[in-house]
Design an enzyme around this catalytic site. Structure first.
Site, PDB file in Angstrom:
ATOM      1  N   ARG A 228      -6.913   6.678 -10.241  1.00  0.00           N
ATOM      2  CA  ARG A 228      -6.167   6.762  -8.976  1.00  0.00           C
ATOM      3  C   ARG A 228      -6.118   8.218  -8.489  1.00  0.00           C
ATOM      4  O   ARG A 228      -6.179   8.487  -7.284  1.00  0.00           O
ATOM      5  CB  ARG A 228      -4.757   6.200  -9.132  1.00  0.00           C
ATOM      6  CG  ARG A 228      -3.893   6.924 -10.143  1.00  0.00           C
ATOM      7  CD  ARG A 228      -2.456   6.456 -10.170  1.00  0.00           C
ATOM      8  NE  ARG A 228      -1.722   7.050 -11.263  1.00  0.00           N
ATOM      9  CZ  ARG A 228      -0.486   7.512 -11.169  1.00  0.00           C
ATOM     10  NH1 ARG A 228       0.160   7.446 -10.022  1.00  0.00           N
ATOM     11  NH2 ARG A 228       0.117   8.029 -12.219  1.00  0.00           N
TER      12      ARG A 228
ATOM     13  N   SER B 279       2.241   7.701  -5.410  1.00  0.00           N
ATOM     14  CA  SER B 279       1.757   6.955  -6.580  1.00  0.00           C
ATOM     15  C   SER B 279       0.275   6.615  -6.476  1.00  0.00           C
ATOM     16  O   SER B 279      -0.453   6.667  -7.469  1.00  0.00           O
ATOM     17  CB  SER B 279       2.575   5.672  -6.754  1.00  0.00           C
ATOM     18  OG  SER B 279       3.927   5.967  -7.059  1.00  0.00           O
TER      19      SER B 279
ATOM     20  N   GLU C 132       2.497  -4.788   3.405  1.00  0.00           N
ATOM     21  CA  GLU C 132       1.075  -4.786   3.052  1.00  0.00           C
ATOM     22  C   GLU C 132       0.234  -5.670   3.973  1.00  0.00           C
ATOM     23  O   GLU C 132      -0.888  -5.306   4.341  1.00  0.00           O
ATOM     24  CB  GLU C 132       0.904  -5.231   1.590  1.00  0.00           C
ATOM     25  CG  GLU C 132       1.441  -4.251   0.571  1.00  0.00           C
ATOM     26  CD  GLU C 132       2.943  -4.339   0.362  1.00  0.00           C
ATOM     27  OE1 GLU C 132       3.482  -3.504  -0.390  1.00  0.00           O
ATOM     28  OE2 GLU C 132       3.587  -5.251   0.947  1.00  0.00           O
TER      29      GLU C 132
ATOM     30  N   PHE D 114       0.179  -5.825  -4.969  1.00  0.00           N
ATOM     31  CA  PHE D 114       0.563  -6.022  -3.579  1.00  0.00           C
ATOM     32  C   PHE D 114      -0.651  -6.067  -2.654  1.00  0.00           C
ATOM     33  O   PHE D 114      -0.691  -6.851  -1.700  1.00  0.00           O
ATOM     34  CB  PHE D 114       1.515  -4.911  -3.143  1.00  0.00           C
ATOM     35  CG  PHE D 114       2.653  -4.688  -4.097  1.00  0.00           C
ATOM     36  CD1 PHE D 114       3.330  -5.765  -4.652  1.00  0.00           C
ATOM     37  CD2 PHE D 114       3.037  -3.408  -4.470  1.00  0.00           C
ATOM     38  CE1 PHE D 114       4.372  -5.573  -5.546  1.00  0.00           C
ATOM     39  CE2 PHE D 114       4.073  -3.201  -5.362  1.00  0.00           C
ATOM     40  CZ  PHE D 114       4.745  -4.287  -5.901  1.00  0.00           C
TER      41      PHE D 114
ATOM     42  N   HIS E  50      -2.959   0.986 -10.034  1.00  0.00           N
ATOM     43  CA  HIS E  50      -2.011   0.375 -10.974  1.00  0.00           C
ATOM     44  C   HIS E  50      -2.408  -1.069 -11.318  1.00  0.00           C
ATOM     45  O   HIS E  50      -1.570  -1.965 -11.379  1.00  0.00           O
ATOM     46  CB  HIS E  50      -0.589   0.413 -10.414  1.00  0.00           C
ATOM     47  CG  HIS E  50      -0.036   1.795 -10.271  1.00  0.00           C
ATOM     48  ND1 HIS E  50      -0.558   2.710  -9.390  1.00  0.00           N
ATOM     49  CD2 HIS E  50       1.000   2.419 -10.896  1.00  0.00           C
ATOM     50  CE1 HIS E  50       0.125   3.846  -9.470  1.00  0.00           C
ATOM     51  NE2 HIS E  50       1.068   3.703 -10.386  1.00  0.00           N
TER      52      HIS E  50
ATOM     53  N   ASP F 241       6.108  -1.221 -16.645  1.00  0.00           N
ATOM     54  CA  ASP F 241       6.521  -1.887 -15.397  1.00  0.00           C
ATOM     55  C   ASP F 241       6.581  -3.407 -15.543  1.00  0.00           C
ATOM     56  O   ASP F 241       7.212  -4.083 -14.740  1.00  0.00           O
ATOM     57  CB  ASP F 241       5.574  -1.518 -14.247  1.00  0.00           C
ATOM     58  CG  ASP F 241       5.793  -0.094 -13.769  1.00  0.00           C
ATOM     59  OD1 ASP F 241       6.720   0.564 -14.274  1.00  0.00           O
ATOM     60  OD2 ASP F 241       5.044   0.360 -12.898  1.00  0.00           O
TER      61      ASP F 241
ATOM     62  N   ARG G  28      -3.628   3.297 -13.472  1.00  0.00           N
ATOM     63  CA  ARG G  28      -2.527   4.261 -13.483  1.00  0.00           C
ATOM     64  C   ARG G  28      -2.710   5.323 -14.555  1.00  0.00           C
ATOM     65  O   ARG G  28      -2.387   6.493 -14.354  1.00  0.00           O
ATOM     66  CB  ARG G  28      -1.217   3.506 -13.738  1.00  0.00           C
ATOM     67  CG  ARG G  28      -0.016   4.393 -13.971  1.00  0.00           C
ATOM     68  CD  ARG G  28       1.160   3.553 -14.451  1.00  0.00           C
ATOM     69  NE  ARG G  28       2.408   4.306 -14.535  1.00  0.00           N
ATOM     70  CZ  ARG G  28       3.550   3.792 -14.947  1.00  0.00           C
ATOM     71  NH1 ARG G  28       3.611   2.518 -15.306  1.00  0.00           N
ATOM     72  NH2 ARG G  28       4.627   4.527 -15.002  1.00  0.00           N
TER      73      ARG G  28
END
Length: 305
Positions: A4, A31, A52, A77, A103, A111, A161
């Protein structure tokens, strides 16, 4: 470096180099690392908020107006909440929208299941016109992010991530639709994608101590997949083992089986997330629990042989 992070750096360079580039984000700018593009060119970076579906609709409109749009959010998402807009507004019209989903997979770790997207490759590769990519390190990520700006139509890039070790050096050149042999061996061919490439390389070292020398192949383009290379591997090996940080349903393993099924050349074993949700834990703990760690993969291959 995490893939990322590499994506953010590549976007920062692209947005300056090409005035057609527009970057959208869904309130996760820091992020997803698109903040790097915002710093480089704030006038062509837009935070669309936690919306989104709307972001993908705006991306479609901008692309229909001649822009090359990079839209970013977490994989959960980007592929889940916005699926209908991706299918009908972007892919149906074959528009130049590049979805950079970060992620992904269980490596999101603590998470937990709500954010561990293990289904996104399947969701994206089933849509006509969509191209699907999963780079294994920072160098490959930068190359893919830049390459897709010149590939016509929608693209989905799956990013992680966690920080990962480099597989390639600066001499690396990305070839669209081509897999890459990282290590040549015999009898067993391990086919991996994303951060599972690093695990596969560790598996190669562990198996070497047992007198087993596997071939290791990196598949960065999952759709369209390198059919020629897969058939070659099936002809020259007794077993193919696919390794993915994704559900074994409709992921890399399924894509490999779809290519090889008509030929019945060798046995294919799929290693990945079974038909279950993930749970909260460190990446190392989860990889071990779900059989994705190098030790567990090596054990599976030794049992197979």
């Amino acid at each position: 470096m995490a893939t990322r992070e590499a994506c953010g750096k590549a976007l920062a360079e692209l947005i300056v180099e090409n005035e057609k580039i527009v970057v959208l984000d869904a309130d996760l700018t820091k992020s997803t690392k698109t903040i790097e593009a915002k710093k480089a060119c704030p006038k062509r970076h837009f935070n669309m908020g936690i919306a989104e579906g709307n972001m993908m609709g705006v991306a479609a409109g901008l692309a229909a107006s001649g822009k090359i749009v990079y839209a970013s959010s977490f994989a959960m998402f980007a592929s889940g909440r916005a699926y209908e807009q991706i299918r009908n507004s972007i892919c149906y019209s074959n528009l130049n929208v590049k979805i950079c989903a970060t992620h992904a997979g269980i490596s999101v770790g603590e998470d937990g299941a709500s954010h561990q997207c293990n289904e996104d490759i399947g969701l994206m590769r089933v849509i006509p016109n969509m191209k699907v990519f999963q780079p294994c390190d920072a160098i490959e990520t930068k190359a893919i992010i830049k390459a897709i700006s010149e590939i016509e139509g929608p693209c989905y890039v799956r990013l992680g991530r966690s920080k990962v070790e480099d597989v390639f050096d600066e001499s690396y050149r990305f070839e669209y639709g081509k897999g890459r042999i990282i290590r040549k061996g015999k009898k067993v061919c391990i086919i991996a994608s994303g951060m599972m490439v690093q695990e596969a390389m560790k598996v190669g070292e562990l198996l070497g101590k047992e007198g087993i020398e596997p071939t290791i192949v990196n598949i960065a383009t999952i759709k369209p997949i390198d059919e020629k290379l897969l058939i070659e591997m099936a002809k020259t090996h007794e077993y193919i083992v696919t390794c993915e940080e994704h559900s074994i349903i409709n992921g890399l393993g399924s894509a490999v089986c779809e290519v090889l099924a008509p030929y019945r050349l060798c046995k294919v074993i799929r290693i990945g997330i079974e038909d279950v949700f993930g749970e909260s834990g460190s990446t190392a703990e989860l990889f071990d629990k779900y059989g994705l760690s190098a030790d567990k993969i090596a054990e599976s291959i030794i049992r197979l042989l």
